[in-house]
Design a protein around this motif. Structure first.
Motif, PDB file in Angstrom:
ATOM      1  N   ALA A 282       0.834  -1.196   0.000  1.00  0.00           N
ATOM      2  CA  ALA A 282       0.000   0.000   0.000  1.00  0.00           C
ATOM      3  C   ALA A 282       0.871   1.249   0.000  1.00  0.00           C
ATOM      4  O   ALA A 282       0.587   2.228  -0.698  1.00  0.00           O
ATOM      5  N   GLY A 283       1.973   1.213   0.770  1.00  0.00           N
ATOM      6  CA  GLY A 283       2.874   2.356   0.803  1.00  0.00           C
ATOM      7  C   GLY A 283       3.544   2.592  -0.532  1.00  0.00           C
ATOM      8  O   GLY A 283       3.718   3.727  -0.963  1.00  0.00           O
ATOM      9  N   SER A 284       3.907   1.513  -1.221  1.00  0.00           N
ATOM     10  CA  SER A 284       4.525   1.636  -2.537  1.00  0.00           C
ATOM     11  C   SER A 284       3.550   2.238  -3.542  1.00  0.00           C
ATOM     12  O   SER A 284       3.929   3.100  -4.349  1.00  0.00           O
ATOM     13  N   LEU A 285       2.304   1.801  -3.502  1.00  0.00           N
ATOM     14  CA  LEU A 285       1.302   2.347  -4.416  1.00  0.00           C
ATOM     15  C   LEU A 285       1.070   3.821  -4.124  1.00  0.00           C
ATOM     16  O   LEU A 285       0.952   4.634  -5.050  1.00  0.00           O
ATOM     17  N   TRP A 286       0.988   4.155  -2.841  1.00  0.00           N
ATOM     18  CA  TRP A 286       0.810   5.567  -2.455  1.00  0.00           C
ATOM     19  C   TRP A 286       1.960   6.413  -3.001  1.00  0.00           C
ATOM     20  O   TRP A 286       1.741   7.499  -3.533  1.00  0.00           O
ATOM     21  N   ARG A 287       3.191   5.906  -2.878  1.00  0.00           N
ATOM     22  CA  ARG A 287       4.349   6.649  -3.373  1.00  0.00           C
ATOM     23  C   ARG A 287       4.302   6.824  -4.880  1.00  0.00           C
ATOM     24  O   ARG A 287       4.559   7.914  -5.397  1.00  0.00           O
ATOM     25  N   ARG A 288       3.961   5.755  -5.601  1.00  0.00           N
ATOM     26  CA  ARG A 288       3.907   5.846  -7.060  1.00  0.00           C
ATOM     27  C   ARG A 288       2.797   6.785  -7.521  1.00  0.00           C
ATOM     28  O   ARG A 288       2.960   7.519  -8.501  1.00  0.00           O
ATOM     29  N   LYS A 289       1.667   6.784  -6.812  1.00  0.00           N
ATOM     30  CA  LYS A 289       0.606   7.736  -7.148  1.00  0.00           C
ATOM     31  C   LYS A 289       1.075   9.165  -6.915  1.00  0.00           C
ATOM     32  O   LYS A 289       0.818  10.057  -7.741  1.00  0.00           O
ATOM     33  N   SER A 290       1.767   9.375  -5.819  1.00  0.00           N
ATOM     34  CA  SER A 290       2.276  10.719  -5.522  1.00  0.00           C
ATOM     35  C   SER A 290       3.261  11.184  -6.586  1.00  0.00           C
ATOM     36  O   SER A 290       3.262  12.348  -6.995  1.00  0.00           O
ATOM     37  N   GLU A 291       4.111  10.264  -7.049  1.00  0.00           N
ATOM     38  CA  GLU A 291       5.078  10.607  -8.093  1.00  0.00           C
ATOM     39  C   GLU A 291       4.378  10.941  -9.403  1.00  0.00           C
ATOM     40  O   GLU A 291       4.774  11.865 -10.114  1.00  0.00           O
ATOM     41  N   ALA A 292       3.324  10.174  -9.747  1.00  0.00           N
ATOM     42  CA  ALA A 292       2.574  10.452 -10.975  1.00  0.00           C
ATOM     43  C   ALA A 292       1.873  11.802 -10.886  1.00  0.00           C
ATOM     44  O   ALA A 292       1.833  12.570 -11.858  1.00  0.00           O
TER      45      ALA A 292
END
Length: 285
Positions: free
Chosen positions: A98-108
Motif C-alpha cells: 500500500a505504501g509503494s502504491l501511495w508513493r507511485r501515485k504521488s510521483e505520478a
C-alpha cells in the motif's frame, strides 16, 4: 525536481532508445551508482553516446552528474520513508504494498503537475469560467474516459456552469451544432487516437469554439487540435498499476482546476453551497 520524477514525467515523449534507458534507471535506481556510462550502455545493448545524450537532454552536464543526483534523491527518499517502512514490518503484511502504491501515485501526480504549466491551468480555468458566464461547456469522453468527463460535468453544474455532457459521438455531433463562439469543448481521451473525437473537435473549432483536450503526455492526433491541452504523466511497468496511476493523477489535475474555479468567485461558491443543500434535501427521507 527529483531526477526520477523528471524522467517519469518526460518518458512518454522520449524515443524508443531513450525509453529503454529511462526504464532501466527507474527500475534500478539503487544500482545506478555502480554503473559507468559504458556499463549501462553494454547492459542495454546501445552506444555510450546514447547514454550521454540522454543525460544531457534531461539537463544534466553528464552521466556522473545524473548518477549523483539520482543517489541524492534515493537518500532523501529513504530518509523520508524510514518510519513508514518500520511500521510496515510491524504491522499488516500488505502495508508495504500500500505504501509503494501511495508513493507511485504521488510521483505520478507530481510529474503531471510539473508538465502542466501554471499558465495553462489558469487558462483552462479561465476559459471554462468565461464559457460558464456567457455560453456552454461541452464535455465528452468515451468508455472509461467518460467516468472523469461525467464527474467533472457534475462539479461544473454544481457551480452553476451550464454543461452539455455526452458519451455518444452521434449525439454530441448534433449538440455541437448549437455551439457558439466562446463555448468550450472539453474532450477526455487517454490516448487521443479516437477518430470520431478528432472529427468532433474539428467541427467545434469551425463553430469558433475553444477545444480543451485531456490526454496522456504523448504525441497524439487529438492534442494537435487543442487550443489548450492538459496532459497526464503516469507510467509503470505493471499493467494493473499504470491505470491506477493515470486515474489518480488525472483526478488530482481536475480537482486543481475545480478549486481555481471556486476560489475568488463568491457567486460560484454561493451557487455550490446552495446546490449541495438542495441535493441533501433531496436525499433526506
Amino acid at each position: 525536481m527529483s531526477p526520477l520524477v523528471k524522467i517519469r514525467s518526460e518518458r512518454d515523449q522520449m524515443s524508443a532508445v531513450e525509453r529503454r534507458i529511462a526504464d532501466f534507471i527507474l527500475e534500478n535506481a539503487q544500482l545506478l551508482r555502480d554503473y559507468s556510462s559504458q556499463q549501462l550502455a553494454n547492459a542495454l545493448g546501445i552506444s555510450q553516446s546514447s547514454v550521454v545524450k540522454f543525460t544531457q537532454k534531461l539537463g544534466f552536464k553528464g552521466y556522473p552528474d545524473l548518477k549523483y543526483s539520482v543517489s541524492e534523491a534515493i537518500v532523501r527518499a529513504d530518509s523520508g520513508d524510514a518510519p513508514q517502512l518500520a511500521a510496515s514490518e510491524d504491522g499488516e503484511p500488505g502495508a508495504s504494498h500500500a505504501g509503494s502504491l501511495w508513493r507511485r501515485k504521488s510521483e505520478a501526480e507530481e510529474a503531471t503537475r510539473l508538465i502542466n504549466a501554471p499558465e495553462t491551468i489558469q487558462a483552462v480555468a479561465a476559459a471554462i469560467g468565461q464559457a460558464g458566464k456567457n455560453g456552454k461547456v461541452f464535455i465528452l469522453g468515451l468508455g472509461e474516459d467518460d467516468i472523469y468527463a461525467r464527474g467533472f460535468a457534475l462539479k461544473l453544474s454544481l457551480l452553476g456552469i451550464l454543461t452539455v455532457h455526452n458519451f455518444d459521438t452521434a449525439r454530441m455531433t448534433a449538440n455541437v451544432s448549437a455551439a457558439s463562439p466562446g463555448d468550450v469543448l472539453l474532450v477526455f481521451s487517454e490516448h487521443g487516437n479516437h477518430l470520431a473525437l478528432c472529427k468532433i473537435s474539428r467541427y467545434f473549432r469551425e463553430r469558433r469554439g475553444q477545444v480543451i483536450t485531456v490526454t496522456r503526455h504523448t504525441a497524439n492526433p487529438l492534442r494537435t487540435l487543442a487550443d489548450l491541452a492538459l496532459v497526464v504523466s503516469a507510467h509503470d511497468e505493471q499493467p494493473y498499476i499504470q491505470p491506477l496511476l493515470y486515474q489518480s493523477a488525472l483526478q488530482h489535475l481536475l480537482d486543481g482546476i475545480f478549486v481555481l474555479l471556486c476560489e475568488g468567485h463568491d457567486d460560484r461558491h454561493a451557487q455550490l453551497l446552495a446546490n449541495l443543500d438542495r441535493i441533501q434535501l433531496m436525499l433526506e427521507p
